[in-house]
Design a protein around this motif. Structure first.
Motif, short mmCIF file in Angstrom:
data_model
loop_
_atom_site.label_atom_id
_atom_site.label_comp_id
_atom_site.label_asym_id
_atom_site.label_seq_id
_atom_site.Cartn_x
_atom_site.Cartn_y
_atom_site.Cartn_z
N ASP B 223 39.97 40.27 29.29
CA ASP B 223 40.99 40.24 28.25
C ASP B 223 42.36 39.82 28.77
O ASP B 223 43.35 39.93 28.06
N SER B 224 42.45 39.33 30.03
CA SER B 224 43.74 38.78 30.45
C SER B 224 43.51 37.30 30.77
O SER B 224 42.39 36.90 31.10
N ASP B 225 44.57 36.52 30.68
CA ASP B 225 44.37 35.08 30.89
C ASP B 225 44.86 34.66 32.27
O ASP B 225 45.20 33.51 32.48
N THR B 226 44.90 35.62 33.21
CA THR B 226 45.31 35.23 34.55
C THR B 226 44.19 34.41 35.21
O THR B 226 43.04 34.51 34.84
N ASP B 227 44.61 33.65 36.21
CA ASP B 227 43.63 32.84 36.92
C ASP B 227 42.86 33.74 37.89
O ASP B 227 43.44 34.29 38.83
N SER B 228 41.58 33.93 37.62
CA SER B 228 40.84 34.90 38.43
C SER B 228 40.27 34.30 39.70
O SER B 228 39.76 35.03 40.54
N SER B 229 40.38 32.97 39.87
CA SER B 229 39.70 32.38 41.03
C SER B 229 40.33 32.85 42.35
O SER B 229 39.63 33.10 43.32
N PHE B 230 41.67 33.03 42.34
CA PHE B 230 42.33 33.53 43.57
C PHE B 230 41.87 34.95 43.87
O PHE B 230 41.52 35.28 45.01
N ILE B 231 41.84 35.78 42.80
CA ILE B 231 41.43 37.18 42.99
C ILE B 231 40.01 37.23 43.54
O ILE B 231 39.71 37.94 44.51
N ILE B 232 39.13 36.44 42.89
CA ILE B 232 37.73 36.45 43.33
C ILE B 232 37.61 36.03 44.78
O ILE B 232 36.96 36.70 45.59
N SER B 233 38.32 34.95 45.16
CA SER B 233 38.08 34.48 46.51
C SER B 233 38.69 35.44 47.54
O SER B 233 38.07 35.69 48.57
N PHE B 234 39.87 36.02 47.26
CA PHE B 234 40.41 36.88 48.32
C PHE B 234 39.63 38.18 48.44
O PHE B 234 39.45 38.71 49.53
N ILE B 235 39.15 38.70 47.30
CA ILE B 235 38.35 39.93 47.39
C ILE B 235 37.05 39.65 48.16
O ILE B 235 36.65 40.43 49.02
#
Lengths: 282, 366
Positions: B223-235
């Motif tokens: 439900d948020s429109d942030t770019d999740s690709s950075f979060i996914i890759s750093f996690i």
């Protein structure tokens, strides 16, 4: 009542079939202000005995009484000087001593502690090396830091586990005098564990040999009737010194020989009879 | 003065410059001369050898590819086409160059192109910023999001993104692995009860971690429109790389020298003091060894994860160039390879310097 009492102490390591009784039936009493030395062979259980007294180990049976109270765990009243210095290598001389002082005097203010620490470092004449780390010090200097650390806690009793064992003869002599000075000044009770009979006679009021383990037990005590301060140089010609020294060494040699011959193992030899070969070559 | 300089260069791992400095001061010319030969000239020769082998190899591959093309033209279209093809290849025309392992000079050229490209994009960005500055101020006052540059990122931007991601992942790994390692190191019970978990998850491939993180983060950021690709890759990077630190920390904490523990007991230190004043300092060298491995693993898996997750960075740069198939794509990939290697090496050096700094056993070889 004695100051420190050990009543029929046994200490066993291991369980079941592997159990080894290291110390058996140890009885010892030390009076306040006394300097007692325990002399023994390496591997006879000296360190175990020290750890029982300082509270790092608990006896399997028997009791250790310190001022009539059973010893449960370590206490600031009994300062320990370990065999291998056990300084924390990441701390400087000052910080090593500071750690002990903070633990022993948690309620004193900073300047009191600072003074106290510097006094003790000065007492072992390490003021010039106060900010060095153990790695940068020689063996004798390290042991002096360990002495300062133990004494800075103002313990009522000092327990020394072969404190000078790893040092060369000259440094050893100096440190013996330093420890004696400090002991003399504050009249603390002291227990010295050593493998050097001369050191024991030079420093202690009483020497008690520890018979070698397993099942190590204390032998008869030898009183040292030599007036203090004792002089290292003339000591060698002192008749009393010679007599005591010979008695102790003779005793230790005897139990050493006993140990060598006193073996429980008997070998079952095969039932053989010599064969008479004379008739066959006739 | 100069000895201080030598100490510094030794500390940052540039010790090979030492004989040059000493020689420039005229100290022991013969000894330092030999040293220079040993630790500067000989490694330089190995670099030349490497480039030589590479050049020969790429020339051989180039010839093979070129011959194939000429023969193919001969077979399909006849002698005239084959001659034309040969002329075209010899002239160096881009349209008919064989596509194979690029030569060192091509890679060098691509490197320069990429830098030029970066300069152009930077200027573009700067212009864009100046142009939109006033407008953004106004939008900001109105409570709207500012307009941001959405053009293609340059190679240098990709490097920056990758480094940012790797450090975010590294930080996450530290925050998870060090406290947990300390806790399970302190307790035999916890160590034996969680050992299975560590042993099972440690060898899991980065790809699987990525998918796992993807499943979770996708749902969480629905439900948020942030770019999740950075979060996914750093996690994912953090989870893949934290195991070395976890295991080393637990080991360091659980194997503290018995003498130190005895000291803590004799001084009657409280449990917190015991942990912070005795156990942690004595296990710091092992913890840092773990962190060093973690950082190098993090950098290694980062490239693979970026490549798969399509998050910006060097990994996706490599993947895009591979998909692109332009004439200089191959040499750009090789440039990226060197950049990845050099940055990995620098990160390792950085950790080594920190490790040396915190280690109380300064003489210990690492």
């Amino acid at each position: 009542m004695a100051y420190l009492e050990l009543n029929s102490i046994n200490k066993t390591y291991g369980q079941g079939a592997n159990a080894i009784e290291v110390l058996s039936n140890i009885n010892l009493s030390i009076e306040e202000g006394e300097f007692v030395a325990i002399v023994g062979f390496t591997g006879s259980g000296k360190t175990t005995l020290v750890n029982l007294i300082n509270g790092l180990l608990a006896p399997t049976s028997g009791e250790v009484l310190f001022k009539n109270n059973p010893v449960e765990g370590t206490s600031h009243e009994r300062g320990v000087i370990f065999q291998n210095y056990s300084l924390l290598p990441w701390l400087s001389v000052y910080q090593n001593v500071e750690m002990a002082v903070r633990a022993a005097f948690p309620n004193e203010n900073r300047s009191f502690r600072d003074n106290h620490i510097k006094n003790y470092i000065d007492m072992v004449s390490l003021t010039s090396a106060i900010h060095k780390r153990p790695k940068e010090l020689s063996g004798g200097m390290r042991q002096r830091v360990a002495v300062a650390r133990a004494l800075a806690m103002d313990p009522e009793m000092i327990i020394m586990d072969e404190p000078l064992g790893a040092l060369d003869a000259l440094t050893r002599g100096n440190l013996q005098d330093e420890i004696l000075n400090i002991w003399n000044k504050n009249k603390r009770t002291a227990l010295l564990i050593t493998n050097d009979v001369d050191e024991g006679i030079y420093m202690a009021d009483r020497i008690i040999p520890l018979r070698p383990g397993p099942n190590a037990t204390l032998g008869p005590e030898f009183k040292i009737n030599i007036d203090r301060p004792r002089d290292k140089i003339t000591l060698n010609d002192n008749a009393e010194f010679k007599k005591t020294r010979n008695n102790i060494i003779e005793y230790l040699m005897d139990i050493g020989n006993e140990r060598m011959t006193d073996s429980d193992i008997s070998y079952q030899l095969p039932d053989l009879e010599p064969k008479d070969l004379r008739w066959e070559f006739k | 003065m100069s000895d201080k300089l030598i100490k510094i260069i030794r500390f940052i791992g540039l010790g090979f410059l030492e004989p040059i400095i000493r020689l420039s001061r005229g100290e022991e010319p013969r000894k330092n001369g030999i040293l220079i030969l040993k630790i500067i000239i000989a490694p330089l020769a190995s670099v030349l050898l490497f480039i030589g082998v590479w050049q020969t190899g790429s020339t051989a591959l180039f010839n093979k590819e070129a011959n194939y093309r000429i023969e193919k033209a001969l077979k399909d279209q006849g002698q005239k086409a084959a001659d034309e093809m040969k002329l075209c290849i010899d002239s160096g025309d881009i349209s008919c160059q064989p596509n194979t392992l690029p030569s060192p000079s091509q890679v060098n050229a691509s490197f320069k192109t990429l830098l030029k490209d970066h300069k152009a994009i930077s200027i573009d960005k700067k212009n864009f910023k100046e142009k939109t500055a006033a407008l953004n101020k106004q939008r900001n006052a109105e409570g709207k999001d500012p307009i941001v540059y959405t053009g293609r990122p340059s190679f240098v931007d990709q490097i920056k993104t990758s480094i940012k991601t790797v450090f975010a992942g590294f930080l996450l790994a530290i925050l998870i692995a060090v406290p947990i390692g300390v806790i399970i190191g302190l307790s035999d019970t916890l160590r034996s009860s969680f050992n299975w978990l560590i042993q099972i998850f440690k060898p899991v491939s980065p790809v699987v971690w990525l998918l796992l993180v993807f499943m979770i983060v996708k749902t969480l950021t629905k439900d948020s429109d942030t770019d999740s690709s950075f979060i996914i890759s750093f996690i994912s990077v953090g989870l893949c790389s934290m195991w070395a630190t976890l295991v080393n920390t637990a080991m360091g904490v659980s194997t503290v020298d018995k003498d130190f523990i005895n000291v803590a007991k004799v001084l009657k230190l409280g449990p917190l003091q015991k942990v912070f004043k005795v156990i942690l300092p004595s296990s710091l060298p092992l913890i840092f060894t773990g962190l060093r491995i973690t950082l190098s693993v993090a950098w290694m898996v980062l490239i693979a994860i970026e490549l798969l997750a399509q998050s910006p960075g060097l990994g996706s740069f490599v993947w895009e160039e591979f998909q692109n198939g332009a004439n200089d794509s191959n040499s750009k990939i090789i440039v990226a390879m060197f950049v990845i290697g050099i940055i990995g090496f620098l990160l390792d050096r950085l950790m080594l310097a920190i490790q040396k700094f915190v280690s109380f056993n300064k003489n210990e070889g690492i």
